[in-house]
Design an enzyme around this catalytic site. Structure first.
Site, PDB file in Angstrom:
ATOM      1  N   ASP A  64      31.548 -37.940 -74.341  1.00 20.81           N
ATOM      2  CA  ASP A  64      32.069 -39.056 -74.080  1.00 20.81           C
ATOM      3  C   ASP A  64      33.335 -38.830 -75.616  1.00 20.81           C
ATOM      4  O   ASP A  64      33.131 -38.508 -76.969  1.00 20.81           O
ATOM      5  CB  ASP A  64      32.082 -39.724 -73.578  1.00 20.81           C
ATOM      6  CG  ASP A  64      30.215 -40.499 -74.178  1.00 20.81           C
ATOM      7  OD1 ASP A  64      30.334 -40.065 -75.001  1.00 20.81           O
ATOM      8  OD2 ASP A  64      30.139 -40.771 -73.777  1.00 20.81           O
ATOM      9  N   ASN A  86      22.164 -50.280 -68.825  1.00 17.09           N
ATOM     10  CA  ASN A  86      22.601 -50.519 -67.226  1.00 17.09           C
ATOM     11  C   ASN A  86      22.257 -49.128 -66.410  1.00 17.09           C
ATOM     12  O   ASN A  86      22.676 -48.746 -65.303  1.00 17.09           O
ATOM     13  CB  ASN A  86      23.368 -50.462 -67.736  1.00 17.09           C
ATOM     14  CG  ASN A  86      24.701 -49.768 -67.807  1.00 17.09           C
ATOM     15  OD1 ASN A  86      24.462 -48.825 -68.670  1.00 17.09           O
ATOM     16  ND2 ASN A  86      25.857 -49.959 -68.051  1.00 17.09           N
ATOM     17  N   HIS A 118      23.655 -46.065 -67.815  1.00 17.93           N
ATOM     18  CA  HIS A 118      24.474 -45.578 -67.793  1.00 17.93           C
ATOM     19  C   HIS A 118      24.051 -43.684 -69.080  1.00 17.93           C
ATOM     20  O   HIS A 118      23.142 -44.269 -69.207  1.00 17.93           O
ATOM     21  CB  HIS A 118      25.881 -45.457 -67.997  1.00 17.93           C
ATOM     22  CG  HIS A 118      25.755 -46.424 -69.711  1.00 17.93           C
ATOM     23  ND1 HIS A 118      26.941 -46.632 -70.194  1.00 17.93           N
ATOM     24  CD2 HIS A 118      24.831 -45.649 -70.830  1.00 17.93           C
ATOM     25  CE1 HIS A 118      26.733 -47.019 -71.600  1.00 17.93           C
ATOM     26  NE2 HIS A 118      25.171 -46.032 -71.817  1.00 17.93           N
ATOM     27  N   GLU A 161      29.009 -45.536 -65.798  1.00 18.60           N
ATOM     28  CA  GLU A 161      28.844 -47.014 -65.465  1.00 18.60           C
ATOM     29  C   GLU A 161      28.049 -47.623 -64.394  1.00 18.60           C
ATOM     30  O   GLU A 161      28.375 -46.407 -63.380  1.00 18.60           O
ATOM     31  CB  GLU A 161      29.876 -47.688 -66.213  1.00 18.60           C
ATOM     32  CG  GLU A 161      30.399 -47.863 -67.428  1.00 18.60           C
ATOM     33  CD  GLU A 161      29.539 -48.561 -68.580  1.00 18.60           C
ATOM     34  OE1 GLU A 161      28.500 -48.316 -68.314  1.00 18.60           O
ATOM     35  OE2 GLU A 161      29.996 -48.653 -69.342  1.00 18.60           O
TER      36      GLU A 161
END
Ligand code: PGA
Length: 251
Positions: free
Chosen positions: A67, A136, A138, A143
Site C-alpha cells: 500500500d 483492528n 486489518h 479495514e
C-alpha cells in the site's frame, strides 16, 4: 496454517528474515510482497545483515508493496516509498526498476490500481507476501468491512488506524485519511503468506484471525482460507492463544 510463536521481537524478526531468505535461496527471481509499519523493521534489518554476509542476493528479485498513502509523494518522509528505501532498499542490491509501490500521487487511482494488478500478474504473481496486522485486524489497508473480492483500490482509513499511525507523524491531522492498497483478493492470490505480529495490542486481532469467524469485520480472518500461510509472532501477540491446542491442530 502454521503458527510459530517465539520469545520476543528480535526472535520474530530473525525467524521472518530466515523464511524470506529461504524463499530467495530456492527461487532467486522471487516476487516478494512487502509490508511497512513498525512490525517488519527488524526483519528488514536482519535481511540486510544476511545480504551483507553474502547469503542472499536481490539482483533478480521483484517487489510489490501492499500500500501507499494517498497524496504523499516519494520524497515525503512519511510515504511508504521513502520508508522502503530508507529502511531496506538502499542497503541491498535490488534493481530499483523491479521495485513496485502504488503511486500515491496518481491522478487516476482506478487506472493506477488496474495497472498495479496487471503488473503483479505479468510478473507471475507474488511468491511470498509479508503482512503485518492492525489492532483492528486489518491487513494491508483493508479495514474492517472490506469486500473480500476487492483488488487494488483506494481505501479510506479507519479511525483506529489513523490514531495508531499518528505516532509516525507530527500530529494526527497530518495522517492521510486515504490510501491505495492491494485488496484482500490480491493478497489471497499470493502463493505463500507470512504474517508477523508482536506486542499485546495485537493479541486480540491474532486470536480473531486464527480462531474467529471468517468475516470482513476482521479482515485477517480470511487467511484461514489460504493454503500456505505462516504466522510468526512473539509471546505477547500469542498471549490469547492456547498454544497446546494449536500444537495439536496446526503444527
Ligand atoms: P504496525 O502496523 O506494524 O505499525 O503495528 C501493522 C499494520 O497496520 O498492518
Amino acid at each position: 496454517m502454521r503458527i510459530i510463536c517465539v520469545e520476543d521481537y528480535h526472535q520474530m524478526s530473525k525467524k521472518a528474515a530466515n523464511i524470506v531468505a529461504s524463499q530467495l535461496i530456492l527461487k532467486p527471481n522471487s516476487v516478494l510482497g512487502l509490508a511497512t509499519g513498525a512490525t517488519p523493521l527488524g526483519m528488514y534489518k536482519q535481511l540486510v545483515k544476511t545480504y551483507k554476509a553474502g547469503h542472499i542476493d536481490f539482483e533478480e528479485v521483484t517487489t510489490f508493496n501492499l500500500d501507499e498513502y494517498y497524496g504523499l509523494n516519494k520524497e515525503n518522509e512519511q510515504s511508504y516509498y521513502y520508508y522502503m528505501y530508507d529502511n531496506f532498499f538502499q542497503y541491498i542490491n535490488i534493481d530499483m526498476k523491479k521495485v513496485n509501490i502504488p503511486n500515491g500521487m496518481a491522478r487516476d487511482i482506478h487506472k493506477e490500481s488496474l495497472a498495479y494488478e496487471r503488473k503483479i500478474r505479468s510478473c507471475g504473481g507474488v511468491d511470498l507476501q509479508v503482512l503485518g496486522i492492525g489492532r483492528n485486524g486489518h491487513i494491508g489497508f483493508n479495514e474492517p468491512d472490506i469486500k473480500f473480492e476487492a483488488l487494488t483500490h483506494m481505501v479510506r482509513l479507519d479511525e483506529q488506524t489513523i490514531q495508531d499511525n499518528s505516532r509516525f507523524f507530527d500530529s494526527i491531522e497530518d495522517v492521510p485519511t486515504k490510501a491505495i492498497s492491494m485488496g484482500i483478493k490480491t493478497i489471497m492470490h499470493a502463493k505463500k503468506i507470512l504474517l508477523l505480529a508482536n506486542g499485546k495490542e495485537k493479541a486480540e486481532a491474532i486470536y480473531g484471525a486464527i480462531y474467529g469467524k471468517i468475516t470482513p469485520e476482521l479482515p485477517a480472518s480470511v487467511l484461514q482460507l489460504h493454503p500456505d500461510v505462516v504466522f510468526v509472532m512473539d509471546q505477547d501477540a500469542a498471549s490469547k492463544l492456547d498454544l497446546e491446542k494449536l500444537k495439536e491442530e496446526y503444527l
